[in-house]
Design an enzyme around this catalytic site. Structure first.
Site, mmCIF file in Angstrom:
data_model
loop_
_atom_site.group_PDB
_atom_site.id
_atom_site.type_symbol
_atom_site.label_atom_id
_atom_site.label_comp_id
_atom_site.label_asym_id
_atom_site.label_seq_id
_atom_site.Cartn_x
_atom_site.Cartn_y
_atom_site.Cartn_z
ATOM 1 N N LYS A 54 0.849 -1.210 0.000
ATOM 2 C CA LYS A 54 0.000 0.000 0.000
ATOM 3 C C LYS A 54 0.876 1.249 0.000
ATOM 4 C CE LYS A 54 -3.731 -2.364 2.391
ATOM 5 N NZ LYS A 54 -4.112 -2.925 3.684
ATOM 6 N N GLN A 98 -4.134 -1.944 10.151
ATOM 7 C CA GLN A 98 -4.074 -3.256 9.491
ATOM 8 C C GLN A 98 -4.596 -4.351 10.432
ATOM 9 O OE1 GLN A 98 -3.237 -3.779 6.231
ATOM 10 N NE2 GLN A 98 -3.723 -5.929 6.510
ATOM 11 N N ASP A 121 -10.990 2.427 5.340
ATOM 12 C CA ASP A 121 -11.469 1.049 5.224
ATOM 13 C C ASP A 121 -13.004 0.987 5.218
ATOM 14 O OD1 ASP A 121 -9.493 -1.021 5.033
ATOM 15 O OD2 ASP A 121 -8.796 -0.499 7.046
#
Ligand code: GUN
Length: 297
Positions: A54, A98, A121
């Site tokens: 990412k 994460q 997210d």
């Protein structure tokens, strides 16, 4: 008949190129560099790979990227203090914690602490609610990647039967929530589906999956979907990433199913590359919204 292979890598590259151009114009006009802060707790090797990928993609597209690491024995309070600091930092537009977090942590409390306006997210209840009401701020990355593959491959879902295997908060539930809406930013052809969600308690799952015009596998079981479970000509989207002794495999028995399906995504090179592209899309959206908000304040 052998299925058409849907090339997620190529589609993700197309989206990244479009995004890179938009970011260049935005940054020239506003002097703001969209910035993603990734938070990694512990040393899970798969998570490290995702976060590194990412960050690399951010940098290629002219976005800022920060990595904040905490040790595997960190406490909720330590992580919440870091999130509070990132929430308050005006140079940070997107925050990505994460998953999975180490077992001593309360994942729900942590995710709820991320400012909903920086929640790239789309895990925060505020963002989940907006999606459910058909007025999303951010679209969840993997479900959005699935929709992009369908749209860019011209495989509409309106009026069609979509069967989703798996009811996770990250994929199954939000994807179902998106596909039943009356429209989407990709157009009404990529909404209005008749959606069925199957899970571990579903009886006679194969009878249901065989009805699917579009079958999405997101259950985390290697090669679970076999040819007998697929309607001839169906589109099969494989969200699974399972590490086995034969390497990385999806939730779909690719070799068997590709002889029956009309179209299929491979693993790797299917949905995975899209997920990362969509995190960056959301970071750009977060930066645009922050600029708009500061202009109207
Ligand atoms: N771990 C596996 N999938 C995801 C995801 O979509 N977002 C985050 N933050 N962590 C993950």
């Amino acid at each position: 008949m052998t299925a058409r292979i849907l090339d997620g890598k190529a589609i993700a590259a197309e989206i990244r190129a479009e995004l890179g151009e938009q970011i260049e114009v935005f940054s020239q006009q506003t002097e703001v560099t969209p910035c993603l802060a990734a938070v990694l707790v512990g040393d899970d090797p798969a998570s490290e790979v995702y976060v590194r990928s990412k960050r690399r993609t951010c940098e290629k597209l002219g976005m800022g990227s920060q990595l904040h690491q905490l040790p595997a024995d960190a406490t909720d309070d330590q992580l919440l203090a870091l999130i509070a600091q990132l929430n308050a930092d005006r140079a940070v537009h997107g925050i990505l914690v994460q998953l999975p977090l180490p077992p001593q942590m309360n994942t729900q409390v942590v995710l709820d602490a991320v400012d909903a306006a920086k929640d790239v997210d789309a895990f925060h209840p505020h963002n989940v609610g907006l999606i459910s009401q058909g007025r999303p701020r951010f679209l969840p990355c993997t479900p959005h990647g699935v929709c992009q593959i369908l749209a860019r491959s011209e495989l509409p879902v309106s009026g069609r039967r979509v069967v989703i295997l798996g009811r996770s908060e990250i994929v199954g539930k939000p994807l179902a929530s998106m596909l039943v809406q009356k429209t989407s930013h990709l157009g009404s052809e990529y909404a209005n589906a008749t959606v069925t969600v199957c899970h571990s308690r579903t009886e006679d799952l194969a009878a249901i999956s065989r009805q699917a015009d579009v079958l999405v596998a997101a259950i985390g079981k290697a090669s679970f979907v076999t040819a007998e479970m697929v309607q001839p000509g169906a589109t099969v989207i494989d969200v699974g990433i399972n590490r086995t002794e034969n390497g990385l495999v999806g939730d779909v028995d690719f070799e068997g199913v590709k002889e029956v399906a009309g179209a299929i995504t491979p693993v790797p090179g299917g949905v995975g590359p899209l997920t990362i592209a969509m995190v960056l899309t959301n970071t750009f959206t977060a930066a645009r919204l922050a600029v708009q908000q500061s202009a109207s304040a």
